[in-house]
Design a protein around this motif. Structure first.
Motif, PDB file in Angstrom:
ATOM      1  N   THR A  31       0.839  -1.189   0.000  1.00 50.73           N
ATOM      2  CA  THR A  31       0.000   0.000   0.000  1.00 50.73           C
ATOM      3  C   THR A  31       0.878   1.245   0.000  1.00 50.73           C
ATOM      4  OG1 THR A  31      -0.108   0.146   2.411  1.00 50.73           O
ATOM      5  CG2 THR A  31      -1.772  -1.219   1.302  1.00 50.73           C
ATOM      6  N   GLN A  32       0.320   2.358  -0.473  1.00 49.82           N
ATOM      7  CA  GLN A  32       1.059   3.615  -0.465  1.00 49.82           C
ATOM      8  C   GLN A  32       1.364   4.065   0.959  1.00 49.82           C
ATOM      9  OE1 GLN A  32      -0.203   6.721  -3.267  1.00 49.82           O
ATOM     10  NE2 GLN A  32      -1.625   5.232  -4.165  1.00 49.82           N
ATOM     11  N   SER A  33       0.446   3.819   1.870  1.00 49.78           N
ATOM     12  CA  SER A  33       0.687   4.222   3.264  1.00 49.78           C
ATOM     13  C   SER A  33       1.842   3.436   3.858  1.00 49.78           C
ATOM     14  CB  SER A  33      -0.585   4.030   4.098  1.00 49.78           C
ATOM     15  OG  SER A  33      -1.000   2.671   4.084  1.00 49.78           O
ATOM     16  N   ALA A  34       1.957   2.156   3.488  1.00 50.61           N
ATOM     17  CA  ALA A  34       3.086   1.356   3.978  1.00 50.61           C
ATOM     18  C   ALA A  34       4.409   1.894   3.431  1.00 50.61           C
ATOM     19  CB  ALA A  34       2.904  -0.106   3.575  1.00 50.61           C
ATOM     20  N   LEU A  35       4.421   2.279   2.156  1.00 53.21           N
ATOM     21  CA  LEU A  35       5.635   2.855   1.579  1.00 53.21           C
ATOM     22  C   LEU A  35       5.996   4.164   2.267  1.00 53.21           C
ATOM     23  CD1 LEU A  35       5.307   2.253  -2.279  1.00 53.21           C
ATOM     24  CD2 LEU A  35       6.265   0.785  -0.519  1.00 53.21           C
ATOM     25  N   SER A  36       5.006   5.007   2.533  1.00 59.68           N
ATOM     26  CA  SER A  36       5.260   6.283   3.216  1.00 59.68           C
ATOM     27  C   SER A  36       5.835   6.044   4.599  1.00 59.68           C
ATOM     28  CB  SER A  36       3.968   7.099   3.328  1.00 59.68           C
ATOM     29  OG  SER A  36       3.503   7.458   2.048  1.00 59.68           O
ATOM     30  N   HIS A  37       5.308   5.037   5.307  1.00 55.35           N
ATOM     31  CA  HIS A  37       5.813   4.706   6.645  1.00 55.35           C
ATOM     32  C   HIS A  37       7.264   4.241   6.569  1.00 55.35           C
ATOM     33  CE1 HIS A  37       5.755   3.276  10.783  1.00 55.35           C
ATOM     34  NE2 HIS A  37       6.245   2.116  10.344  1.00 55.35           N
ATOM     35  N   ILE A  38       7.579   3.402   5.597  1.00 53.89           N
ATOM     36  CA  ILE A  38       8.954   2.914   5.428  1.00 53.89           C
ATOM     37  C   ILE A  38       9.897   4.072   5.129  1.00 53.89           C
ATOM     38  CG2 ILE A  38      10.452   1.576   3.883  1.00 53.89           C
ATOM     39  CD1 ILE A  38       8.131  -0.458   3.672  1.00 53.89           C
ATOM     40  N   MET A  39       9.481   4.979   4.235  1.00 46.44           N
ATOM     41  CA  MET A  39      10.356   6.090   3.873  1.00 46.44           C
ATOM     42  C   MET A  39      10.583   7.033   5.050  1.00 46.44           C
ATOM     43  SD  MET A  39      11.583   5.560   0.995  1.00 46.44           S
ATOM     44  CE  MET A  39      12.486   7.092   1.180  1.00 46.44           C
ATOM     45  N   ARG A  40       9.545   7.297   5.826  1.00 44.64           N
ATOM     46  CA  ARG A  40       9.732   8.159   7.002  1.00 44.64           C
ATOM     47  C   ARG A  40      10.733   7.542   7.971  1.00 44.64           C
ATOM     48  NH1 ARG A  40       4.099   9.023   6.550  1.00 44.64           N
ATOM     49  NH2 ARG A  40       3.702   7.371   8.085  1.00 44.64           N
ATOM     50  N   GLY A  41      10.612   6.236   8.201  1.00 46.11           N
ATOM     51  CA  GLY A  41      11.541   5.564   9.111  1.00 46.11           C
ATOM     52  C   GLY A  41      12.966   5.590   8.594  1.00 46.11           C
ATOM     53  N   LEU A  42      13.138   5.351   7.284  1.00 48.66           N
ATOM     54  CA  LEU A  42      14.484   5.351   6.702  1.00 48.66           C
ATOM     55  C   LEU A  42      15.098   6.737   6.788  1.00 48.66           C
ATOM     56  CD1 LEU A  42      16.740   3.907   5.124  1.00 48.66           C
ATOM     57  CD2 LEU A  42      15.497   4.461   3.009  1.00 48.66           C
ATOM     58  N   GLU A  43      14.349   7.772   6.447  1.00 50.87           N
ATOM     59  CA  GLU A  43      14.871   9.140   6.497  1.00 50.87           C
ATOM     60  C   GLU A  43      15.208   9.546   7.929  1.00 50.87           C
ATOM     61  OE1 GLU A  43      12.757  11.157   2.555  1.00 50.87           O
ATOM     62  OE2 GLU A  43      11.661  11.110   4.452  1.00 50.87           O
ATOM     63  N   GLU A  44      14.414   9.102   8.891  1.00 45.06           N
ATOM     64  CA  GLU A  44      14.709   9.426  10.294  1.00 45.06           C
ATOM     65  C   GLU A  44      15.994   8.742  10.751  1.00 45.06           C
ATOM     66  OE1 GLU A  44      11.279   8.316  12.510  1.00 45.06           O
ATOM     67  OE2 GLU A  44      10.035   9.970  11.713  1.00 45.06           O
ATOM     68  N   ARG A  45      16.181   7.484  10.368  1.00 45.13           N
ATOM     69  CA  ARG A  45      17.393   6.766  10.771  1.00 45.13           C
ATOM     70  C   ARG A  45      18.642   7.353  10.120  1.00 45.13           C
ATOM     71  NH1 ARG A  45      14.034   2.344   9.856  1.00 45.13           N
ATOM     72  NH2 ARG A  45      15.190   1.692   7.993  1.00 45.13           N
ATOM     73  N   LEU A  46      18.516   7.759   8.848  1.00 48.46           N
ATOM     74  CA  LEU A  46      19.678   8.335   8.150  1.00 48.46           C
ATOM     75  C   LEU A  46      19.878   9.806   8.480  1.00 48.46           C
ATOM     76  CD1 LEU A  46      19.297   6.711   4.593  1.00 48.46           C
ATOM     77  CD2 LEU A  46      20.718   5.960   6.503  1.00 48.46           C
ATOM     78  N   GLY A  47      18.838  10.445   8.984  1.00 45.37           N
ATOM     79  CA  GLY A  47      18.944  11.859   9.355  1.00 45.37           C
ATOM     80  C   GLY A  47      18.992  12.788   8.165  1.00 45.37           C
ATOM     81  N   VAL A  48      18.408  12.379   7.046  1.00 45.26           N
ATOM     82  CA  VAL A  48      18.422  13.209   5.841  1.00 45.26           C
ATOM     83  C   VAL A  48      17.194  12.877   5.004  1.00 45.26           C
ATOM     84  CG1 VAL A  48      19.768  11.525   4.515  1.00 45.26           C
ATOM     85  CG2 VAL A  48      19.852  13.932   3.877  1.00 45.26           C
ATOM     86  N   ARG A  49      16.657  13.885   4.314  1.00 44.97           N
ATOM     87  CA  ARG A  49      15.514  13.646   3.433  1.00 44.97           C
ATOM     88  C   ARG A  49      16.002  13.066   2.113  1.00 44.97           C
ATOM     89  NH1 ARG A  49      10.307  14.896   3.197  1.00 44.97           N
ATOM     90  NH2 ARG A  49      10.425  16.063   5.148  1.00 44.97           N
ATOM     91  N   LEU A  50      15.346  12.005   1.664  1.00 46.82           N
ATOM     92  CA  LEU A  50      15.741  11.315   0.436  1.00 46.82           C
ATOM     93  C   LEU A  50      14.837  11.621  -0.748  1.00 46.82           C
ATOM     94  CD1 LEU A  50      16.504   7.787   1.959  1.00 46.82           C
ATOM     95  CD2 LEU A  50      18.160   9.565   1.340  1.00 46.82           C
ATOM     96  N   LEU A  51      13.578  11.970  -0.453  1.00 44.87           N
ATOM     97  CA  LEU A  51      12.617  12.221  -1.520  1.00 44.87           C
ATOM     98  C   LEU A  51      11.974  13.585  -1.342  1.00 44.87           C
ATOM     99  CD1 LEU A  51      10.789   8.756  -1.662  1.00 44.87           C
ATOM    100  CD2 LEU A  51      12.397   9.660  -3.356  1.00 44.87           C
ATOM    101  N   SER A  52      11.830  14.278  -2.459  1.00 43.75           N
ATOM    102  CA  SER A  52      11.096  15.543  -2.475  1.00 43.75           C
ATOM    103  C   SER A  52       9.702  15.243  -3.000  1.00 43.75           C
ATOM    104  CB  SER A  52      11.807  16.556  -3.376  1.00 43.75           C
ATOM    105  OG  SER A  52      11.050  17.734  -3.480  1.00 43.75           O
ATOM    106  N   ARG A  53       8.673  15.508  -2.201  1.00 38.82           N
ATOM    107  CA  ARG A  53       7.310  15.148  -2.564  1.00 38.82           C
ATOM    108  C   ARG A  53       6.493  16.407  -2.842  1.00 38.82           C
ATOM    109  NH1 ARG A  53       9.152  12.628   1.907  1.00 38.82           N
ATOM    110  NH2 ARG A  53       9.065  10.348   2.096  1.00 38.82           N
ATOM    111  N   THR A  54       5.743  16.378  -3.919  1.00 35.56           N
ATOM    112  CA  THR A  54       4.738  17.403  -4.186  1.00 35.56           C
ATOM    113  C   THR A  54       3.421  16.675  -4.429  1.00 35.56           C
ATOM    114  OG1 THR A  54       4.982  17.450  -6.591  1.00 35.56           O
ATOM    115  CG2 THR A  54       6.509  18.813  -5.305  1.00 35.56           C
TER     116      THR A  54
END
Length: 297
Positions: A31-54
């Motif tokens: 699901t898209q919500s699952a992908l969003s959750h995964i990306m938020r967790g990855l960006e928090e662990r790495l401490g940097v934003r990986l995707l620019s969303r519009t």
């Protein structure tokens, strides 16, 4: 934590390549919500934003682009090595992904591949119908199928068919009240069915020829489609003339449902070819599929 990062980076790579959460979710079966959750967790662990969303698009940030360009190929190398190891088993195994247009899948690929599938239960196929000129390396396909003149020079190409005759066709009902065309000038007066090209967005110009001279004829009429089967159906319904390959309409001509006109103006298309990158790890599964679909004349 490292294992979580690797799994989540694989998800990031799909999103970044697709540039869409919707397409990535469909590809991953999530699901898209699952992908969003995964990306938020990855960006928090790495401490940097990986995707620019519009609201309309998704694109990698500078950090995301670095991850995509530097880490992505290394993970692909790991996957290729794992595939090579699994290839040492008794029978060919693994997933082979193929991109081709719908009628080629139906009429060329599947009849040849259907015969081998029961023999190799560990072989998996994914065939995607697409009228775009697909970058198979970037979109992680193993094989692309297109006409010979569309294959890039740096690809390994394997012929699947002889050169393919082309035809301008219309139904007897269409010609009941219209003269049969004999020239380009005549053709311009007819209701011609168009094909919208997925890659450029333009309408395909019929590649005709006469007495050694190549001619691009731009069809004009009431109907434009973006795949070939509706063109066949529209011609059968008496709604216009279509320019198609013989494999699509030959049986209709022999049955009298369609009539071929201006045959001297219809040069053959180069034969269909399967192609793949020369640097691609040639697994037993890939070799098996290529051998099954190649033209054996």
């Amino acid at each position: 934590m490292a294992r979580d990062n690797i799994n989540d980076i694989l998800v990031f790579l799909v999103i970044a390549r697709e540039r869409s959460f919707t397409r990535a979710a469909s590809k991953l079966g999530m699901t898209q919500s699952a992908l969003s959750h995964i990306m938020r967790g990855l960006e928090e662990r790495l401490g940097v934003r990986l995707l620019s969303r519009t609201t309309r698009s998704v694109s990698p940030t500078e950090a995301g682009e670095r991850l995509l360009q530097n880490v992505g190929p290394r993970l692909e190398e790991i996957e290729a090595e794992i595939a090579a190891i699994s290839d040492l088993g008794d029978k060919p195994a693994g997933l082979v992904r193929i991109t081709a247009v719908d009628n080629v899948i139906d009429n060329v690929l599947w009849p040849r591949l259907a015969t081998i599938m029961p023999q190799y239960p560990d072989l998996h196929l994914e065939m995607s119908s697409d009228y775009r000129m697909v970058d198979i390396a970037a979109e992680r396909y193993d094989i692309g199928v297109r006409f010979g003149d569309q294959v890039e020079k740096d690809m390994v190409a394997v012929r699947l068919t002889p050169d393919m005759p082309t035809m301008i066709v219309g139904s007897p009902a269409y010609f009941a009240h219209r003269p049969v065309p004999a020239s380009i000038q005549d053709l311009m007066k007819h209701n011609c069915i168009g094909l919208r090209l997925a890659t450029s967005g333009g309408v395909y110009a019929w590649e005709l020829g006469h007495e050694g001279r190549a001619i691009e004829f731009r069809p004009r009429g009431q109907l434009i489609f973006n795949t070939v089967y509706p063109q066949v159906n529209a011609a059968l319904s008496g709604c216009g003339l279509a320019f198609l390959t013989e494999d699509l309409v030959g049986h209709h001509i022999r049955a009298g449902r369609l009539v071929s006109v201006m045959p001297d103006w219809c040069p053959p298309f180069p034969g269909l070819h399967a192609y793949y990158p020369s640097r691609r790890h040639s697994s037993r599964a890939l070799a098996l599929v290529i051998d099954a679909i190649r033209y054996k004349g």
